[in-house]
Design an enzyme around this catalytic site. Structure first.
Site, PDB file in Angstrom:
ATOM      1  N   THR A  94       0.739  -1.206  -0.098  1.00  0.00           N
ATOM      2  CA  THR A  94      -0.248  -0.115   0.093  1.00  0.00           C
ATOM      3  C   THR A  94       0.705   1.178   0.124  1.00  0.00           C
ATOM      4  OG1 THR A  94      -1.952  -0.871   1.129  1.00  0.00           O
ATOM      5  CG2 THR A  94      -1.646   1.428   1.290  1.00  0.00           C
TER       6      THR A  94
ATOM      7  N   THR B 148       1.121  -4.375   4.365  1.00  0.00           N
ATOM      8  CA  THR B 148       0.947  -4.465   5.898  1.00  0.00           C
ATOM      9  C   THR B 148       0.248  -5.827   5.953  1.00  0.00           C
ATOM     10  OG1 THR B 148      -1.046  -3.388   5.791  1.00  0.00           O
ATOM     11  CG2 THR B 148       0.906  -2.099   6.622  1.00  0.00           C
ATOM     12  N   ASP B 149      -0.446  -6.258   5.068  1.00  0.00           N
ATOM     13  CA  ASP B 149      -0.976  -7.822   5.146  1.00  0.00           C
ATOM     14  C   ASP B 149      -0.347  -8.798   5.863  1.00  0.00           C
ATOM     15  OD1 ASP B 149      -3.331  -6.665   4.030  1.00  0.00           O
ATOM     16  OD2 ASP B 149      -3.168  -7.729   2.179  1.00  0.00           O
TER      17      ASP B 149
END
Length: 343
Positions: free
Chosen positions: A20, A96-97
């Site tokens: 992201t 960030t997943d």
């Protein structure tokens, strides 16, 4: 690419993986990884004022969900070369997943005392209040700080510094999604300075994995209400190790017990908790499917590690040895679970 401040400034490697923090609007709608690591660094106000030389490298450009264990092994090799060449620390930017998993795997593989800091963003650069630049500034600050040496891999977002072995993503969209339920953050970035408030009780690094052998396959299976466990033998027939995300302190349905006992005779099975905080128990409950029952049948308690990290630990350990006694001792050492029940 290098962003040089001076010949005497500390050098920090910044390696971009996508995510992201590096996304821009795609032609078919929605944002996609598009920005290079150089683009990210150039967009951070105040970065030039840190007095840090930056060695910037774009490793890949993928969403966090598409990273692989093999990617992180290769990334670790890249970082070790940067440290050998004089970098005092490294910053990884990614989606960030999977940060809570990639950071822990990097922590296990980090053969240097130099800090590796993983960061990202919850709001992409097209949104008002995008958090990527602030997170990258804080991450570089931590990576360059002598106070971060010896702490292994760290996760830095929202000006909080988390240990890789503790941190987890707790919210789908909040910028403060990363938390350390067991012990809290190690510290904070305050007015541009690293302020540590606690340190991990221990820091574990396993034996170096044998990179010449295929990466072991380790499965993760979560306990859920009403599941009779009949799928466990099918899963176990396809893997080299298994992690059980159990109820509470380490409990499974009674119908699972025979399956798990048989599986644990063939491959290592680690018993973790699905709750996300606390330790698995070793010596409290005594019913069929309790932690005492399962440990007596050969399951290995995960201690403080959550199931996702326990899976990576077992995978790394199996890449070095398949000796059951050594594996059990190594899990106990890595998780702080050295009391009765881990013996």
């Amino acid at each position: 690419m290098s962003f040089v401040q001076s010949a005497t400034a500390p050098r920090v490697a910044v390696v971009g993986l996508g995510g992201t923090i590096a996304m821009a609007q795609g032609s078919s709608g929605g944002v996609i990884p598009s920005l290079s690591a150089e683009d990210l660094v150039a967009a951070v106000p105040g970065l030039a004022g840190l007095g840090v030389d930056l060695d910037v490298h774009s490793f890949c450009s993928r969403p966090g969900a598409s990273l692989t264990v093999e990617d992180i092994f290769e990334l670790s090799d890249t970082l070790m070369r940067r440290f050998t060449d004089g970098a005092v620390g490294a910053v990884i930017t990614q989606g960030t997943d999977t940060i809570e998993e990639t950071a822990y795997l990097l922590d296990l593989l980090n053969a240097a005392g130099s800090p590796i800091v993983v960061t990202g963003a919850m709001r992409n650069p097209t949104l008002a209040g995008a958090d990527g630049p602030a997170n990258l500034l804080a991450a570089v600050t931590v990576a360059a700080s002598p106070d971060a040496r010896g702490l292994g891999c760290l996760v830095v977002l929202a000006d909080e510094i988390h240990a890789a072995a503790r941190v987890r993503k707790s919210h789908t969209t909040s910028p403060s999604t990363f938390v350390s339920s067991n012990g809290g953050p190690l510290g904070y970035v305050v007015e541009g300075h690293v302020r540590l408030v606690n340190r991990p009780a221990h820091h574990y690094r396993p034996a170096t994995p044998d990179r010449g052998r295929p990466l072991p396959r380790v499965g993760l299976y979560s306990a859920t209400l009403g599941d009779d466990g009949s799928l466990l033998p099918l899963l176990a027939s396809q893997i080299d190790g298994l992690v059980i995300a159990a109820f509470g302190v380490g409990h499974v349905p009674e119908t699972w017990v025979a399956h798990l006992a048989e599986i644990a005779d063939r491959i290592p099975v680690v018993l973790a908790s699905r709750t996300g905080a606390g330790f698995t128990a070793t010596n409290t409950y005594g019913f069929a499917g309790s932690e005492r029952d399962l440990i007596a049948r050969g399951l290995i308690p995960a201690g403080i590690l959550d199931p996702y990290k326990a899976r990576l630990l077992l995978q790394v350990l199996l890449a070095a040895t398949d000796d059951r006694a050594s594996l059990t001792a190594a899990v106990a050492a890595a998780t702080g679970n050295t009391g009765s029940g881990a013996e």
